[in-house]
Design an enzyme around this catalytic site. Structure first.
Site, mmCIF file in Angstrom:
data_model
loop_
_atom_site.group_PDB
_atom_site.id
_atom_site.type_symbol
_atom_site.label_atom_id
_atom_site.label_comp_id
_atom_site.label_asym_id
_atom_site.label_seq_id
_atom_site.Cartn_x
_atom_site.Cartn_y
_atom_site.Cartn_z
ATOM 1 N N ALA A 71 34.621 37.838 40.709
ATOM 2 C CA ALA A 71 34.777 37.270 39.385
ATOM 3 C C ALA A 71 36.186 36.925 39.176
ATOM 4 C CB ALA A 71 34.160 38.272 38.246
ATOM 5 N N ASN A 151 34.510 44.513 28.755
ATOM 6 C CA ASN A 151 34.396 45.594 29.787
ATOM 7 C C ASN A 151 34.952 47.183 29.532
ATOM 8 O OD1 ASN A 151 36.575 43.579 30.456
ATOM 9 N ND2 ASN A 151 37.059 45.607 31.864
ATOM 10 N N GLN A 180 29.859 41.155 33.003
ATOM 11 C CA GLN A 180 29.278 42.466 32.310
ATOM 12 C C GLN A 180 27.958 42.153 31.746
ATOM 13 O OE1 GLN A 180 30.165 45.356 33.033
ATOM 14 N NE2 GLN A 180 32.443 45.183 34.082
ATOM 15 N N CYS A 320 40.590 47.900 37.171
ATOM 16 C CA CYS A 320 41.471 46.920 37.602
ATOM 17 C C CYS A 320 43.105 47.049 36.960
ATOM 18 C CB CYS A 320 40.951 45.491 37.200
ATOM 19 S SG CYS A 320 39.677 45.002 38.149
HETATM 20 N N1 PMP Z 1 35.453 40.411 34.688
HETATM 21 C C1 PMP Z 1 35.138 41.252 34.288
HETATM 22 C C2 PMP Z 1 34.477 41.372 32.965
HETATM 23 C C3 PMP Z 1 35.194 42.721 35.039
HETATM 24 O O1 PMP Z 1 34.341 43.769 34.372
HETATM 25 C C4 PMP Z 1 35.337 42.555 36.368
HETATM 26 C C5 PMP Z 1 35.476 43.923 37.026
HETATM 27 N N2 PMP Z 1 36.436 44.761 36.509
HETATM 28 C C6 PMP Z 1 36.147 41.495 36.682
HETATM 29 C C7 PMP Z 1 36.120 40.418 35.950
HETATM 30 C C8 PMP Z 1 36.511 41.240 38.066
HETATM 31 O O2 PMP Z 1 35.590 41.309 39.007
HETATM 32 P P1 PMP Z 1 35.850 41.211 40.565
HETATM 33 O O3 PMP Z 1 35.783 42.569 40.925
HETATM 34 O O4 PMP Z 1 34.705 40.724 41.153
HETATM 35 O O5 PMP Z 1 36.933 40.424 40.947
#
Ligand code: PMP
Length: 370
Positions: A71, A151, A180, A320
């Site tokens: 994402a 999230n 999400q 993250c």
């Molecule tokens: N968008 C949202 C709302 C998320 O919760 C996350 C994951 N923490 C991401 C984007 C990023 O996803 P990815 O780990 O696949 O890069």
């Protein structure tokens, strides 16, 4: 010690069927999916079949599915790709609590390319008001980017209404980070120009995601390369990973109603049991069922550690940003002190017994540190 996983918003356990298929594919296929001999053509056909199946499940067209590494990449590709392709308009509307992959892409456009960004704040229920989107649209608005489900606090935005407003404004595109919400909420892709999601949040593989890009949307490629992904995202296809994403999504959507019923029950049970601890406050009552954000009298760092020692995995904010001292923009926006908040997130494999154990540990920790 028994391990209890209550951090399903950060990532999910890989589905066993998905894993089995992936292992079988890894054992048997290695050719480049763009190679012209039979080995390559065979993988290419499977990859395209996966794209077709994903498109059918989402009710969009095959050419509108772009495979990405997740994402984060899908968000960057959508936002920077669209805005850098259309630099005649430099205003963007988004929310203050987007995931860092959206937030930092916007910051980059703001700081390095002179874009003007309107960061909308949520209301007291954690939701972005549709009328705020409407009132901030301008002639030079190129993009509205609002996430479906936050999230950190689990607020659900009414993207069906937001997209209608944007649709009425020709020349403005609508993007939503639906990461999400997939498998939790029914998503109608009509009038959504761009949408991003990730496989590992729906029991798929890490490093796998999709950008839904409608055919009329043109993007400046961020990763230059060959013909892969319609020229939008270069690089040898991660074909086997992309192939199992179709299965991941199919299983998720097939089991959606059943899984969500279990999660709803868990949510109800958790909220019942948490009432036994008067020191605990639920930070957003109307959150999505699989995510409950609570405040406790213990510093979240200390509580996370104590729970970890008791075998319970939860987090205090977006994973993250967990090592970066990044501000929790969602909690701040709804006036909650992030230093005392933790995020508990379930999936259908969690049990009431696990919640019982969590409550016992929470009570013990409050007695000890609270
Ligand atoms: N968008 C949202 C709302 C998320 O919760 C996350 C994951 N923490 C991401 C984007 C990023 O996803 P990815 O780990 O696949 O890069």
């Amino acid at each position: 010690m028994k391990k209890i996983y209550f951090d399903n918003v950060a990532t999910t356990k890989t589905n066993k069927e998905v894993l089995k298929t992936y292992k079988e594919l890894l054992d048997n296929y290695y050719c480049n999916s763009d190679a012209l001999y039979d080995g390559g053509v065979e993988i290419y056909n499977m990859l395209e079949k996966s794209r077709e199946n994903i498109a059918r499940l989402l009710k969009v067209e095959k050419e509108e599915i772009i495979f990405t590494s997740g994402a984060s990449e899908a968000n960057s590709t959508a936002i920077k790709g669209l805005c850098l392709k259309n630099q005649n308009k430099k205003h963007i509307i988004s929310s203050i609590y987007e995931h860092s992959s959206v937030h930092n892409a916007l910051k980059q456009l703001e700081d390095e390319f002179g874009y003007d960004i309107t960061y909308l704040k949520p209301n007291e229920f954690g939701v972005i008001e549709v009328k705020d989107v409407e009132n901030n649209l301008r002639q030079d608005t190129i993009l509205v980017s609002i996430m479906l489900v936050n999230n950190e606090i689990g607020a659900i935005n009414n993207i069906d209404e937001i997209k209608k407003i944007v649709k009425k404004h020709p020349g403005t595109y609508f993007h939503s980070d639906i990461t999400q919400g997939v498998g939790k909420i029914d998503i109608d892709f009509k009038d959504i120009d761009l949408a991003s999601f990730s496989a590992h949040k729906i029991h798929g593989l890490k490093g796998s995601g999709v950008l839904v890009k409608k055919k009329h949307v043109e993007l400046l490629p961020l990763i230059n390369g060959g013909q892969q992904e319609f020229g939008v995202r270069g690089g040898t296809s991660n074909a086997l990973v992309d192939i199992v994403l179709a299965k991941t999504l199919r299983i998720t959507l097939e089991n959606k109603d059943n899984d969500n019923k279990i999660i709803k029950e868990l949510n109800k049970y958790f909220k019942e049991r948490i009432k036994e601890i008067p020191e605990i406050k639920i930070n957003l009552e109307n959150s999505i069922d699989n995510l409950i954000n609570i405040s406790t009298p213990i510093k979240s760092e200390v509580l996370l550690n104590a729970l970890n020692n008791q075998g319970i995995m939860v987090s205090s904010k977006s994973t993250c940003g967990s090592k970066k001292n990044e501000l929790n923009r969602a909690l701040k926006a709804i006036g909650v002190d992030e230093d005392y908040a933790i995020r508990v997130s379930f999936d259908h494999e969690n049990t009431k017994e696990e919640i019982d154990y969590f409550i016992t540990c929470l009570k013990e920790n409050i007695k000890r540190y609270g």
